[in-house]
Design an enzyme around this catalytic site. Structure first.
Site, PDB file in Angstrom:
ATOM      1  N   ASP A   1       0.938  -1.150  -0.055  1.00 24.56           N
ATOM      2  CA  ASP A   1      -0.128   0.017  -0.003  1.00 24.56           C
ATOM      3  C   ASP A   1       0.735   1.360   0.029  1.00 24.56           C
ATOM      4  OD1 ASP A   1      -2.111   1.814   0.075  1.00 24.56           O
ATOM      5  OD2 ASP A   1      -3.232   0.544   1.546  1.00 24.56           O
TER       6      ASP A   1
HETATM    7  C1  NOJ Z   1      -4.189   3.606   0.085  1.00 28.02           C
HETATM    8  C2  NOJ Z   1      -5.081   2.778   0.138  1.00 28.02           C
HETATM    9  O1  NOJ Z   1      -5.361   2.317   1.482  1.00 28.02           O
HETATM   10  C3  NOJ Z   1      -5.249   1.816  -0.855  1.00 28.02           C
HETATM   11  O2  NOJ Z   1      -6.432   1.269  -0.693  1.00 28.02           O
HETATM   12  C4  NOJ Z   1      -5.141   2.484  -2.323  1.00 28.02           C
HETATM   13  O3  NOJ Z   1      -5.146   1.691  -3.308  1.00 28.02           O
HETATM   14  C5  NOJ Z   1      -3.781   3.460  -2.196  1.00 28.02           C
HETATM   15  N1  NOJ Z   1      -3.620   4.216  -1.142  1.00 28.02           N
HETATM   16  C6  NOJ Z   1      -3.317   4.018  -3.481  1.00 28.02           C
HETATM   17  O4  NOJ Z   1      -4.256   4.961  -3.723  1.00 28.02           O
END
Ligand code: NOJ
Length: 736
Positions: A288
């Site tokens: 993430d």
């Molecule tokens: C953080 C989020 O938890 C995740 O779901 C997302 O895909 C990423 N950021 C990218 O934006």
């Protein structure tokens, strides 16, 4: 089609490389593997590491501390993927930079396409309320078609995290509280995004996230620690991830949180043992946003080098947004701390997905201006968005059959700013073109109705505004429609709330409107279960309309006037009090079951009952269920069948979600009092009866034991069938 110059040369000198999907397995001798092996032979270590690096630009969805100029790095082969960059013009620009690199390895463009692209679809939680897997798949397919036309190759969806905690802001992005249903929805969404063949330019890679257990942060605070036994994880959180892998999801994203005291981004049990080795997952795992670097915040890594070492060793293939890999991996490999075969395995997994998308054949195959113009926001997309939106609405209450509204209704008092807000209508985490949203207000006007609109309530100040004027307009109307609930921004990432009750003032407004004696219909607009006990008691009709996207208005009015008979069911229990959270229908009996009363598991001051149970939802018609029948089966793999006769006893055609729940009466570990193990959505004409039959197999009877082994134990089971998780008729069965 444009071909990359080196492609033919590489294909000419192909030698299969024994680098496996799992580290030790060798790859079959096919065209893709030969191509990638040859490509990898030409790659320097730095170029390989470049493939493992994903950087943000465009839509920034996390803390952006990178401050690097991307194009030169891309041309040096130091970046393999971008996130947040979309649109043919923009993606082409960056792909041009990649084509200047020595090996011309195409970039992969990823973005959070969560519920529709330019054409906004209902929130994933709302779509889950449809219990219509075809509609859910259609929604993902449309999102993929539009995103692909905008140059994107990859969505960070579906989020399949099970959650029992409505305070957690991200519940809007999942399928609710049930692992069985969540698994079916995960598979449908993967199928929708990826289609039959990723080489089809209307498809994109999906990403199962957030692996694993991210939906159970302690106290509902986003990003918080997760603590659960592994068998609890296996039984209640793991099924949708596994179903996503089995459905062929191309990628997985690791969770920000930890599981079993190890941050998921460096959790080799999750990434290496379970996902890649046990489940045979051949795609790649992306972190993430910044979660490799955040291993330091977890106090699990001492510095960025340690973070890179721990993440890559655990099986984390691509790093999103931070540069621990870029800064440290080369040295770690040279020092022998990270075996080359681990890096090679990660690189191969990423190149395979690029190959499957056809990007080596033509890196610009998703860059077609004409397709972009035609596909995005097309009438087909809008029709599909409305179709799914209608099916996502849940009828919670309908005293005296106030709904559907009569065609004679001409004058509507519309109350509530949410009914007019294009931005809110799209919901959070949206890519939709807000200006193209048809709100409820717009849709009422478009139907030729006289609409007397009042804000009614000021959401920022939390107070009723112009009450006397609002009541006067209500008294003049044929019907009062009140939009109440939460703003779209109240849910989503970093949007947990400690109190999910709708404010007293907002509820008092509804009470005042009810006192006018006019028929009042409440539309609950929200991205999570909310608490509204006064409205629940006093309003005669309540529809949960969540946030429904670009076609929200027409979908809602079609339901209000009965052109579509509502068929949604709640995919999450709605609590009656904040103190009940976390709340789930599949709780365990305990040594002192709640149902016993007295010295039992319960509260002294509030009920343990939800306001609305999982699976609940009414229709403008009524359905009658016979007693279910169980019959032993002779089919291989099937122990029995459970069947029930369902009759439409009302005057309208309608759809019903027939639900099967199972209880294992006595087991070797404690088990829930009931679990959803089957459902079928059927459509019945007035007076029509249908027999619905559920097969009983290992999937219905088994569970994971404390060693995470799936087992089916002999003994007594109760099967329950009905219209929601409370309203059930039962029968019993003994597995000998
Ligand atoms: C953080 C989020 O938890 C995740 O779901 C997302 O895909 C990423 N950021 C990218 O934006």
């Amino acid at each position: 089609m444009r071909k990359i110059a080196f492609l033919t040369a590489l294909l000419a000198a192909m030698v299969a490389q024994p680098v496996g999907a799992t580290l030790n397995a060798s790859k079959p001798d096919n065209e893709m593997n030969r191509f990638i092996s040859n490509l990898m032979k030409q790659m320097t270590l730095e170029e390989k590491i470049g493939q493992l690096c994903q950087m943000p630009d465009g839509y920034i969805t996390g803390p952006d501390n990178t401050q690097v100029s991307l194009a030169p790095l891309i041309s040096e082969g130091k970046i393999g993927s971008l996130l947040g960059v979309c649109g043919v013009a923009e993606t082409r620009k960056f792909q041009d930079a990649a084509m200047k690199s020595q090996l011309k390895i195409p970039l992969l463009f990823g973005m959070d396409v969560i519920h529709g692209y330019t054409t906004g679809f209902p929130l994933p939680l709302a779509e889950a309320a449809s219990f219509d897997l075809d509609a859910i798949e259609m929604s993902a397919r449309c999102a993929a078609r539009e995103a692909a036309a905008a140059g994107l190759h990859w969505t960070f969806a579906p989020m399949v995290d099970i959650s029992w905690d409505a305070r957690w802001g991200r519940v809007m992005e999942g399928a609710g509280e049930d692992p069985y249903y969540g698994a079916k929805v995960a598979a449908a969404r993967v199928k929708g995004f990826q289609g039959e063949n990723l080489a089809d330019t209307a498809t994109i890679l999906s990403c199962i996230k957030h692996f694993g257990g991210y939906g159970a942060p302690m106290a509902g605070k986003d990003y918080n620690s997760v603590d659960m036994s592994l068998s609890h994880f296996a039984n209640f959180y793991m099924p949708p991830y596994k179903a996503g892998a089995e459905a062929g999801a191309a990628t997985f994203m690791s969770a920000f949180s930890d599981l079993n005291n190890v941050p998921c981004t460096a959790n080799s049990f999750l990434l290496r043992d379970l996902l890649k080795n046990q489940w045979g997952f051949e795609g790649f795992v992306v972190s993430d946003w910044g979660s490799v670097g955040e291993l330091m915040n977890h106090r699990y890594a001492s510095d960025s080098r340690d973070a890179a070492l721990k993440a890559i060793s655990a099986g984390l293939d691509m790093e999103m947004a931070t540069q621990c890999y870029a800064d440290n991996l080369a040295e770690l490999v040279k020092e022998g701390k990270v075996p080359m075969k681990i890096v090679d395995d990660a690189v191969r997994r990423i190149l395979e997905q690029k190959y499957r998308l056809g990007l080596f054949e033509d890196p610009y195959r998703y860059c077609n201006e004409e397709r972009e113009r035609e596909v995005i926001g097309s009438q087909k997309s809008r029709d599909e968005a409305r179709y799914v939106a209608e099916r996502s609405i849940v009828l919670l209450k309908n005293d005296h059959n106030i709904l559907p509204l009569s065609p004679d209704v001409k004058k509507v008092a519309l109350v509530g700013a949410l009914s007019k807000s294009k931005r809110d209508m799209c919901g959070s985490w949206t890519c939709a073109d807000v200006d193209q949203t048809v709100t409820l207000y717009d849709a009422l006007i478009n139907r030729g109705l006289t609409v007397d609109y009042s804000d009614g309530y000021d959401m920022e100040q939390n107070r009723i505004s112009n009450l006397s004027q609002t009541l006067a307009s209500a008294r003049e109307s044929d019907v009062v429609i009140v939009a109440m609930g939460e703003r779209a921004s109240y849910t989503g990432e970093m949007a947990s709330r400690g109190d999910i009750a709708i404010s007293d003032e907002q509820q008092r407004l509804v009470a005042e409107l009810v006192k006018t004696g006019k028929p009042v219909v409440v539309l609950l607009m929200c991205g999570r279960p909310v608490i509204f006990n006064q409205v629940k008691e006093e309003a005669p009709a309540i529809l949960c309309t969540w946030w429904l996207g670009s076609e929200a208005g027409p979908a809602i009015t079609n339901v209000l006037w009965g052109e579509y008979n509502p068929s949604g069911k709640l995919p999450m229990s709605f609590p009656a009090h904040n103190g009940q959270i976390p709340l789930n229908y599949q709780y365990k009996s305990t040594g002192r079951p709640t149902a016993n009363g007295g010295w039992s598991t319960r509260y002294r001051d509030i009920t343990t009952e939800p306001a609305y149970p999982f699976g609940y939802g009414l229709s403008y018609t009524t359905f009658d269920y016979s007693d279910p029948k169980v019959e032993a089966s002779t089919k291989p793999g099937e122990y029995a069948t459970v069947s029930v006769e369902v009759t439409n006893t009302g005057k309208r055609k309608g759809e019903e979600v027939v639900q099967l729940y199972v209880r294992d009466e006595v087991a070797s570990i404690t088990r829930p009092i009931k679990e959803l193990k089957g459902f079928e959505k059927i459509r019945l004409e007035p007076g029509e009866t249908r027999i619905v039959t559920f097969p009983i197999t290992d999937e219905q009877l088994g569970f994971y034991d404390n060693d995470m082994k799936y087992r089916v134990e002999k003994g007594d089971f109760t099967f329950m069938v009905g219209s929601d998780s409370k309203n059930l008729k039962s029968t019993s069965f003994t597995l000998k």
